[in-house]
Design an enzyme around this catalytic site. Sequence first.
Site, PDB file in Angstrom:
ATOM      1  N   PRO A   2       0.830  -1.209   0.000  1.00  0.00           N
ATOM      2  CA  PRO A   2       0.000   0.000   0.000  1.00  0.00           C
ATOM      3  C   PRO A   2       0.870   1.266   0.000  1.00  0.00           C
ATOM      4  O   PRO A   2       1.823   1.376   0.763  1.00  0.00           O
ATOM      5  CB  PRO A   2      -0.798  -0.116   1.301  1.00  0.00           C
ATOM      6  CG  PRO A   2      -0.798  -1.566   1.627  1.00  0.00           C
ATOM      7  CD  PRO A   2       0.513  -2.082   1.128  1.00  0.00           C
ATOM      8  N   GLU A   3       0.523   2.188  -0.897  1.00  0.00           N
ATOM      9  CA  GLU A   3       1.237   3.456  -0.995  1.00  0.00           C
ATOM     10  C   GLU A   3       0.322   4.555  -0.445  1.00  0.00           C
ATOM     11  O   GLU A   3      -0.727   4.262   0.127  1.00  0.00           O
ATOM     12  CB  GLU A   3       1.625   3.718  -2.461  1.00  0.00           C
ATOM     13  CG  GLU A   3       2.429   2.550  -3.047  1.00  0.00           C
ATOM     14  CD  GLU A   3       2.828   2.757  -4.497  1.00  0.00           C
ATOM     15  OE1 GLU A   3       3.012   3.911  -4.913  1.00  0.00           O
ATOM     16  OE2 GLU A   3       2.955   1.751  -5.223  1.00  0.00           O
ATOM     17  N   LYS A  59       3.633   6.176   4.393  1.00  0.00           N
ATOM     18  CA  LYS A  59       2.839   4.945   4.250  1.00  0.00           C
ATOM     19  C   LYS A  59       2.469   4.368   5.610  1.00  0.00           C
ATOM     20  O   LYS A  59       2.021   3.231   5.708  1.00  0.00           O
ATOM     21  CB  LYS A  59       3.629   3.909   3.450  1.00  0.00           C
ATOM     22  CG  LYS A  59       4.057   4.378   2.067  1.00  0.00           C
ATOM     23  CD  LYS A  59       4.900   3.312   1.398  1.00  0.00           C
ATOM     24  CE  LYS A  59       5.681   3.874   0.220  1.00  0.00           C
ATOM     25  NZ  LYS A  59       6.688   2.918  -0.275  1.00  0.00           N
ATOM     26  N   ARG A 262      14.174  -2.857  -8.851  1.00  0.00           N
ATOM     27  CA  ARG A 262      12.704  -2.891  -8.842  1.00  0.00           C
ATOM     28  C   ARG A 262      12.183  -3.080 -10.259  1.00  0.00           C
ATOM     29  O   ARG A 262      12.657  -2.415 -11.189  1.00  0.00           O
ATOM     30  CB  ARG A 262      12.141  -1.568  -8.293  1.00  0.00           C
ATOM     31  CG  ARG A 262      12.721  -1.127  -6.969  1.00  0.00           C
ATOM     32  CD  ARG A 262      12.350  -2.069  -5.845  1.00  0.00           C
ATOM     33  NE  ARG A 262      10.924  -2.133  -5.626  1.00  0.00           N
ATOM     34  CZ  ARG A 262      10.252  -1.323  -4.790  1.00  0.00           C
ATOM     35  NH1 ARG A 262      10.886  -0.411  -4.097  1.00  0.00           N
ATOM     36  NH2 ARG A 262       8.957  -1.451  -4.655  1.00  0.00           N
TER      37      ARG A 262
END
Length: 286
Positions: A2-3, A59, A262
């Site tokens: 979750p951002e 976050k 990433r």
Amino acid sequence: MPELPEVETIKEDLRGLVVGSEIKRAEVLDTSLVEQPSTEEFTGRLEGTGITDARRRAKHLIVELDSGDSLVFQLKIGGQLLLVPPVEEPETALMLVLYLDGERRLFLRDETSFTRARLLGAGELEERLSSLGPEPLEGGFTVEYLPREIGARRAQIKPLLLDQKVVSGIGNIYVDEILYDAKLHPRRKANTLSEGEWRALYEAIRSNLAAGVEHRGTTVRLYRDVLDRPGEHQNYLRVFEKQGQPCPRCKGEVEREKVSGRPSHFCPDCQREDGSGNGGGVESLW
Ligand SMILES: [Zn+2]
């Protein structure tokens, strides 16, 4: 994981649904959840407290208690907070159950069990949050901020935007969408960005995160709100996990490559690594 938009959505849900409730009892089902203090102290200090507010910083999801403590969650990729009822009782991957008044329970479940929680006193909370960069949707985040902070850095722009000490709340989904809008290759070096590119980046950060909040988050896999509903922003993604599909802007093909470890998704035609075609970066000799 979750951002900013997902944690913001959960925070708003908690404000509407559980602020004002009392925690009658707390049960930890997976002790890897609790980083601080001991599990026994964690449950003991939660019991009998009232929930006075919910807020978000970066976050981090912060549940404020009338004891003066803050219950801080770092929700990882599988982290879900679910209010029972109305949500049906979850049976697997449970990490924590908060028994509230009115026969309601707040379940924390996480299939990956990477979610972590801390119970912090006021001073401890402020110290923990002190190194975080500004909130990108608030007034302190101005168009001048990023070039001033990182404009001289030779590092790649993508990992800089993911660094929570530079700016808060951006993770791997939104960053790829932000760089797409700003027409910046994820490997562009920060010190090669033009003034126009910094402005485009600033506007892309604000617009993508604001849209994510408006659409109640992005559900690519596991994200759910407190009432177990998926978000809707996944319907608005242009490049994230769209490799092999046409770029909505130029109809070229979206690519996926690792950048700084990433997985990264971008259009190599719209987001040139040398910055050409943007009026910035290294100018073509031709
Ligand atoms: Zn394109």
